[in-house]
Design a protein around this motif. Structure first.
Motif, mmCIF file in Angstrom:
data_model
loop_
_atom_site.group_PDB
_atom_site.id
_atom_site.type_symbol
_atom_site.label_atom_id
_atom_site.label_comp_id
_atom_site.label_asym_id
_atom_site.label_seq_id
_atom_site.Cartn_x
_atom_site.Cartn_y
_atom_site.Cartn_z
ATOM 1 N N GLY A 136 37.054 -17.572 86.652
ATOM 2 C CA GLY A 136 36.675 -16.620 87.693
ATOM 3 C C GLY A 136 36.342 -15.248 87.138
ATOM 4 O O GLY A 136 36.866 -14.835 86.102
ATOM 5 N N ILE A 140 37.023 -12.019 91.817
ATOM 6 C CA ILE A 140 37.723 -13.050 92.600
ATOM 7 C C ILE A 140 39.202 -12.705 92.780
ATOM 8 O O ILE A 140 39.686 -12.643 93.923
ATOM 9 C CB ILE A 140 37.509 -14.442 91.973
ATOM 10 N N ASN A 165 34.709 -20.277 90.888
ATOM 11 C CA ASN A 165 35.602 -20.503 89.751
ATOM 12 C C ASN A 165 35.932 -21.989 89.583
ATOM 13 O O ASN A 165 35.416 -22.846 90.306
ATOM 14 C CB ASN A 165 36.874 -19.653 89.885
ATOM 15 N N THR A 170 35.029 -19.068 95.793
ATOM 16 C CA THR A 170 34.350 -17.792 95.574
ATOM 17 C C THR A 170 35.326 -16.657 95.872
ATOM 18 O O THR A 170 36.449 -16.883 96.344
ATOM 19 C CB THR A 170 33.138 -17.654 96.509
ATOM 20 N N ALA A 171 34.872 -15.432 95.640
ATOM 21 C CA ALA A 171 35.700 -14.271 95.995
ATOM 22 C C ALA A 171 35.973 -14.246 97.495
ATOM 23 O O ALA A 171 37.093 -13.926 97.934
ATOM 24 C CB ALA A 171 34.999 -12.985 95.557
ATOM 25 N N GLU A 174 38.655 -16.899 98.351
ATOM 26 C CA GLU A 174 40.004 -16.502 97.917
ATOM 27 C C GLU A 174 40.545 -15.358 98.767
ATOM 28 O O GLU A 174 41.752 -15.286 99.023
ATOM 29 C CB GLU A 174 40.008 -16.124 96.436
#
Length: 229
Positions: A136, A140, A165, A170-171, A174
């Motif tokens: 990542g 992230i 990741n 994805t960010a 998360e």
């Protein structure tokens, strides 16, 4: 009798003139000329310019010394010691060098929200697309932890917002899945969406960001995603 009187007056006038000259005193002294051997008068002699100074680059290090310096830099970043980080960077420490956990000074500062350290690493040429042991980017974990100001810095620096990741997140995913959906997470989601985060990228279970927000009861985040449209 008239002739005698003239002869008497003329010498007296001469004596008076001599007396007047004597009372006036000597005239002003002439200005001194330039010192012997100098081509310029003292007031116009050119000043000698100071020699310019230039910053010296740190001397090259052996591979072993460089590796040691790099590890010191990562450790200083993990301690959030911005002053030490700046000094180690100045000595040639690599901001993209990683430790045994695959953390660099840049990646760790971004993940933990150590913004002063983060800015130092960015100014020193941090690789914004570099990844940690989970595959990542720094964005992230910063999004996961709700570090709002850090997310702003990383987005402005050009960290890819839709990177996925090794866990398949994805960010944006998360930011929803690994926190409480509170005000900080809502602001992170808003920032990510404004920066171009794609809410339709699915997680390994096939769920979109909107679906995850809905099933977790994060109504405010769900509304942000729906409103982004």
């Amino acid at each position: 009798m008239r002739t005698v009187r003239r002869a008497f007056l003329l010498p007296a006038a001469g004596v008076l003139a001599v007396a007047l000259v004597a009372c006036q005193g000597p005239g002003p002294a002439p200005s001194p000329g330039p010192a012997s051997g100098s081509p310029f008068p003292e007031s116009t002699a050119p000043a000698t310019a100071a020699a310019p100074t230039t910053a010296q680059a740190p001397p090259p290090l052996s591979a072993e010394a460089q590796a040691q310096l790099d590890q010191q830099l990562v450790a200083a970043a993990k301690a959030n010691n911005a002053q030490l980080v700046a000094g180690l960077i100045g000595r040639g420490g690599g901001v993209n060098a990683k430790d045994s956990l695959q953390d660099s000074a840049f990646l760790y500062a971004g993940a933990e929200g150590y913004n002063e350290v983060l800015q130092l690493t960015l100014a020193a040429g941090a690789d914004v697309a570099s990844t940690n042991r989970y595959g990542g980017t720094a964005l992230i974990p910063a999004s996961e932890h709700g570090h709002v100001e850090t997310v702003k810095i990383l987005i402005a620096a050009g960290v890819p917002v839709n990177h996925v990741n090794n866990l398949g997140w994805t960010a944006l995913q998360e930011a929803i899945l690994l926190n409480d959906g509170g005000p900080r997470q809502q602001e992170v989601v808003r920032l990510l969406l404004a920066a171009g985060a794609d809410p339709d990228i699915r997680d390994p279970q096939g769920r979109t960001a909107l679906q995850n927000a809905g099933r977790l009861g994060f109504t405010e985040i769900a509304a942000l995603i729906q409103g982004h449209g």
